[in-house]
Design a protein around this motif. Structure first.
Motif, PDB file in Angstrom:
ATOM      1  N   TYR A   1       0.865  -1.172   0.000  1.00  0.00           N
ATOM      2  CA  TYR A   1       0.000   0.000   0.000  1.00  0.00           C
ATOM      3  C   TYR A   1       0.905   1.226   0.000  1.00  0.00           C
ATOM      4  O   TYR A   1       2.080   1.136   0.378  1.00  0.00           O
ATOM      5  CB  TYR A   1      -0.881   0.049   1.253  1.00  0.00           C
ATOM      6  CG  TYR A   1      -2.036  -0.922   1.268  1.00  0.00           C
ATOM      7  CD1 TYR A   1      -1.847  -2.258   1.577  1.00  0.00           C
ATOM      8  CD2 TYR A   1      -3.331  -0.488   0.987  1.00  0.00           C
ATOM      9  CE1 TYR A   1      -2.918  -3.146   1.600  1.00  0.00           C
ATOM     10  CE2 TYR A   1      -4.410  -1.373   1.007  1.00  0.00           C
ATOM     11  CZ  TYR A   1      -4.184  -2.692   1.311  1.00  0.00           C
ATOM     12  OH  TYR A   1      -5.250  -3.566   1.329  1.00  0.00           O
TER      13      TYR A   1
ATOM     14  N   GLN B   1       0.927   5.692   0.835  1.00  0.00           N
ATOM     15  CA  GLN B   1       0.224   6.837   1.408  1.00  0.00           C
ATOM     16  C   GLN B   1       0.993   8.093   1.055  1.00  0.00           C
ATOM     17  O   GLN B   1       2.093   8.328   1.582  1.00  0.00           O
ATOM     18  CB  GLN B   1       0.108   6.684   2.924  1.00  0.00           C
ATOM     19  CG  GLN B   1      -0.733   7.745   3.608  1.00  0.00           C
ATOM     20  CD  GLN B   1      -0.864   7.497   5.111  1.00  0.00           C
ATOM     21  OE1 GLN B   1       0.017   6.901   5.742  1.00  0.00           O
ATOM     22  NE2 GLN B   1      -1.960   7.934   5.697  1.00  0.00           N
TER      23      GLN B   1
ATOM     24  N   GLN C   1      -2.660  12.152   2.706  1.00  0.00           N
ATOM     25  CA  GLN C   1      -3.784  11.533   1.982  1.00  0.00           C
ATOM     26  C   GLN C   1      -4.076  10.137   2.538  1.00  0.00           C
ATOM     27  O   GLN C   1      -3.444   9.683   3.485  1.00  0.00           O
ATOM     28  CB  GLN C   1      -3.454  11.467   0.486  1.00  0.00           C
ATOM     29  CG  GLN C   1      -3.286  12.839  -0.138  1.00  0.00           C
ATOM     30  CD  GLN C   1      -3.094  12.756  -1.634  1.00  0.00           C
ATOM     31  OE1 GLN C   1      -3.502  11.782  -2.286  1.00  0.00           O
ATOM     32  NE2 GLN C   1      -2.476  13.776  -2.209  1.00  0.00           N
ATOM     33  N   LYS C   2      -5.055   9.481   1.940  1.00  0.00           N
ATOM     34  CA  LYS C   2      -5.434   8.181   2.472  1.00  0.00           C
ATOM     35  C   LYS C   2      -4.490   7.084   1.996  1.00  0.00           C
ATOM     36  O   LYS C   2      -3.712   7.260   1.062  1.00  0.00           O
ATOM     37  CB  LYS C   2      -6.857   7.838   2.075  1.00  0.00           C
ATOM     38  CG  LYS C   2      -7.101   7.683   0.596  1.00  0.00           C
ATOM     39  CD  LYS C   2      -8.548   7.273   0.374  1.00  0.00           C
ATOM     40  CE  LYS C   2      -9.041   7.642  -0.989  1.00  0.00           C
ATOM     41  NZ  LYS C   2     -10.475   7.308  -1.147  1.00  0.00           N
ATOM     42  N   VAL C   3      -4.576   5.967   2.665  1.00  0.00           N
ATOM     43  CA  VAL C   3      -3.786   4.799   2.295  1.00  0.00           C
ATOM     44  C   VAL C   3      -4.423   4.164   1.055  1.00  0.00           C
ATOM     45  O   VAL C   3      -5.642   3.948   1.008  1.00  0.00           O
ATOM     46  CB  VAL C   3      -3.763   3.794   3.464  1.00  0.00           C
ATOM     47  CG1 VAL C   3      -2.966   2.568   3.098  1.00  0.00           C
ATOM     48  CG2 VAL C   3      -3.188   4.450   4.721  1.00  0.00           C
TER      49      VAL C   3
ATOM     50  N   PHE D   1      -4.303   1.048  -1.905  1.00  0.00           N
ATOM     51  CA  PHE D   1      -3.870  -0.303  -2.271  1.00  0.00           C
ATOM     52  C   PHE D   1      -3.065  -0.268  -3.563  1.00  0.00           C
ATOM     53  O   PHE D   1      -3.429   0.410  -4.530  1.00  0.00           O
ATOM     54  CB  PHE D   1      -5.112  -1.179  -2.447  1.00  0.00           C
ATOM     55  CG  PHE D   1      -4.860  -2.525  -3.056  1.00  0.00           C
ATOM     56  CD1 PHE D   1      -5.112  -2.749  -4.405  1.00  0.00           C
ATOM     57  CD2 PHE D   1      -4.384  -3.570  -2.288  1.00  0.00           C
ATOM     58  CE1 PHE D   1      -4.908  -3.989  -4.975  1.00  0.00           C
ATOM     59  CE2 PHE D   1      -4.165  -4.819  -2.843  1.00  0.00           C
ATOM     60  CZ  PHE D   1      -4.433  -5.034  -4.189  1.00  0.00           C
TER      61      PHE D   1
ATOM     62  N   SER E   1      -3.981  -2.591  -8.355  1.00  0.00           N
ATOM     63  CA  SER E   1      -4.779  -1.394  -8.593  1.00  0.00           C
ATOM     64  C   SER E   1      -4.307  -0.698  -9.868  1.00  0.00           C
ATOM     65  O   SER E   1      -3.303  -1.082 -10.478  1.00  0.00           O
ATOM     66  CB  SER E   1      -4.667  -0.438  -7.402  1.00  0.00           C
ATOM     67  OG  SER E   1      -3.393   0.178  -7.378  1.00  0.00           O
ATOM     68  N   GLU E   2      -5.031   0.368 -10.203  1.00  0.00           N
ATOM     69  CA  GLU E   2      -4.718   1.159 -11.389  1.00  0.00           C
ATOM     70  C   GLU E   2      -3.351   1.848 -11.220  1.00  0.00           C
ATOM     71  O   GLU E   2      -2.687   2.197 -12.185  1.00  0.00           O
ATOM     72  CB  GLU E   2      -5.797   2.222 -11.619  1.00  0.00           C
ATOM     73  CG  GLU E   2      -7.235   1.696 -11.590  1.00  0.00           C
ATOM     74  CD  GLU E   2      -7.726   1.251 -10.216  1.00  0.00           C
ATOM     75  OE1 GLU E   2      -8.469   0.257 -10.160  1.00  0.00           O
ATOM     76  OE2 GLU E   2      -7.346   1.879  -9.190  1.00  0.00           O
TER      77      GLU E   2
ATOM     78  N   MET F   1       4.846   7.328   1.331  1.00  0.00           N
ATOM     79  CA  MET F   1       5.203   6.289   2.296  1.00  0.00           C
ATOM     80  C   MET F   1       4.649   4.978   1.748  1.00  0.00           C
ATOM     81  O   MET F   1       3.466   4.903   1.413  1.00  0.00           O
ATOM     82  CB  MET F   1       4.587   6.599   3.658  1.00  0.00           C
ATOM     83  CG  MET F   1       4.889   5.559   4.714  1.00  0.00           C
ATOM     84  SD  MET F   1       6.590   5.634   5.289  1.00  0.00           S
ATOM     85  CE  MET F   1       6.397   6.790   6.644  1.00  0.00           C
TER      86      MET F   1
ATOM     87  N   PHE G   1       3.851   1.067   2.420  1.00  0.00           N
ATOM     88  CA  PHE G   1       3.641   0.110   3.496  1.00  0.00           C
ATOM     89  C   PHE G   1       3.532  -1.301   2.922  1.00  0.00           C
ATOM     90  O   PHE G   1       2.769  -1.547   1.981  1.00  0.00           O
ATOM     91  CB  PHE G   1       2.358   0.414   4.260  1.00  0.00           C
ATOM     92  CG  PHE G   1       2.394   1.686   5.053  1.00  0.00           C
ATOM     93  CD1 PHE G   1       1.665   2.791   4.645  1.00  0.00           C
ATOM     94  CD2 PHE G   1       3.138   1.772   6.223  1.00  0.00           C
ATOM     95  CE1 PHE G   1       1.688   3.972   5.372  1.00  0.00           C
ATOM     96  CE2 PHE G   1       3.176   2.954   6.957  1.00  0.00           C
ATOM     97  CZ  PHE G   1       2.452   4.051   6.529  1.00  0.00           C
TER      98      PHE G   1
ATOM     99  N   SER H   1       6.089  -0.536   9.346  1.00  0.00           N
ATOM    100  CA  SER H   1       6.186   0.890   9.673  1.00  0.00           C
ATOM    101  C   SER H   1       6.437   1.772   8.461  1.00  0.00           C
ATOM    102  O   SER H   1       6.419   2.990   8.576  1.00  0.00           O
ATOM    103  CB  SER H   1       7.295   1.124  10.698  1.00  0.00           C
ATOM    104  OG  SER H   1       6.948   0.554  11.933  1.00  0.00           O
TER     105      SER H   1
END
Lengths: 115, 112
Positions: free
Chosen positions: A35, A37, A41-43, A45, A58-59, A89, A91, A108
């Protein structure tokens, strides 16, 4: 509690360079994920990986991205030619697959800065 | 249709208050709804999760309320503490899929 380990914690690279982000998932887990981030903004996939192949992507996960589980313990994300917008970031996460355990464990993170 | 909408973006409460964070979704194939807590510099950590066959789930000071007909779910934190100050993300997943779709996050500050 078991942990997902990611290295390095910070990575700085020049635009156009290749980077490899490394992860050691929890040892008895079977599903692996990346994932990302972007700051504030949001995390989001990127990709899931099971039984040595990609199960969903994902795209965002275009031809510049690839994943590998080279040795049965490490799980890597490669970005072939980094762009400024890849700064984020990243993950790694893993999950033990069973009908009653959906808990996803996140590392982390690796902060990637593309200059 | 894959989106999960989360509000508010930020929330400030006093110690002992009950912050409430709300999420809404459109995809009726979602059937697993976790909440994650994230501290600065760390990855998200699962806090509590619910499936649509129940309307409420409580674990310690954290409660999820779920309204299937409205396609909404919310997180309540009872007796909030300064140590609860973090970013909270709701998420959703389809049984047939492997990805989590996250909400935008809520930055919670609990003042002493």
């Amino acid at each position: 509690e078991p942990e997902v380990t990611q290295t390095p914690s910070h990575q700085v690279t020049q635009m156009g360079q290749e980077v490899i982000l490394r992860c050691v998932p929890i040892s008895n887990h079977l599903y692996f994920y990346w994932y990302r981030q972007i700051l504030g903004q949001k995390v989001e996939f990127l990709v899931s990986f099971y039984n040595n192949e990609i199960s969903e992507k994902s795209e965002i996960f275009d031809d510049q991205f690839s994943v590998e589980r080279p040795d049965g313990s490490n799980f890597t994300l490669k970005i072939r030619s980094t762009k400024l917008e890849d700064s984020a970031m990243y993950f790694c996460a893993s999950r033990a697959w069973s009908p009653t355990n959906e808990k996803l464990f996140f590392g982390s993170g690796t902060q990637l800065s593309v200059l | 249709q894959q989106q999960v909408k989360q509000s508010p973006q930020s929330l400030i409460v006093q110690k002992g208050g009950i912050p409430i964070i709300n999420c809404a979704y459109e995809n009726t194939a979602f059937d697993y709804f976790p909440w994650y807590q994230q501290f600065p510099g760390k990855g998200p950590a699962l806090l509590i999760a619910i499936r649509p066959d129940v309307s409420e789930k409580k674990e310690g000071r954290f409660t999820i309320s779920f309204n299937k007909s409205a396609k909404q779910f919310s997180l309540h934190i009872m007796d909030s503490q300064p140590g609860d100050s973090a970013t909270y993300f709701c998420a959703a997943q389809e049984t047939s899929g492997s990805r989590l779709t996250f909400g935008e996050g809520t930055q919670l500050t609990v003042n002493p």
